[in-house]
Motif scaffolding. Sequence first.
Motif, PDB file in Angstrom:
ATOM      1  N   GLN A 141      46.428  32.858  43.131  1.00 27.16           N
ATOM      2  CA  GLN A 141      45.162  32.698  43.373  1.00 27.16           C
ATOM      3  C   GLN A 141      44.358  33.998  42.831  1.00 27.16           C
ATOM      4  OE1 GLN A 141      43.950  29.950  44.928  1.00 27.16           O
ATOM      5  NE2 GLN A 141      41.913  30.711  44.149  1.00 27.16           N
ATOM      6  N   ASP A 169      41.255  33.271  39.981  1.00 26.69           N
ATOM      7  CA  ASP A 169      40.084  33.680  40.260  1.00 26.69           C
ATOM      8  C   ASP A 169      39.381  34.862  39.013  1.00 26.69           C
ATOM      9  OD1 ASP A 169      39.657  32.322  42.729  1.00 26.69           O
ATOM     10  OD2 ASP A 169      40.295  33.981  44.032  1.00 26.69           O
ATOM     11  N   ASP A 221      41.509  37.606  37.860  1.00 26.65           N
ATOM     12  CA  ASP A 221      42.239  38.910  37.765  1.00 26.65           C
ATOM     13  C   ASP A 221      43.236  38.834  36.640  1.00 26.65           C
ATOM     14  OD1 ASP A 221      43.661  41.128  37.981  1.00 26.65           O
ATOM     15  OD2 ASP A 221      43.870  40.804  40.431  1.00 26.65           O
TER      16      ASP A 221
END
Length: 99
Positions: free
Chosen positions: A43, A47, A49
């Motif tokens: 996740q 997102d 990162d």
Amino acid sequence: MAKFKRGQSGNPAGKPRGARSRFTKMREKLEADLPDLLDATKQAALDGDMTAMRLLLERTLPPQKATAATVNIPALEKASGLTEKADVVLAAVGRGELP
């Protein structure tokens, strides 16, 4: 000329058989939470990162090793000895047919 007697340890006070390393113990503690950790890392990567993305990609899709292209040199099959074959290969390199 053996330094130690056969069947006798050089370090009798060393780590006992079957003892687990600290890394094995850590892995065992994380094992139950591994699916959640992977989901959280995934996740984070989704997102944006980049560190999480790089970690996932490097661990799941390691880079492929380069493979050499097949080279066809017809004169190589006609050469009879190793010296002649070496000459054919060197000539192909000289003409730029081989890297």
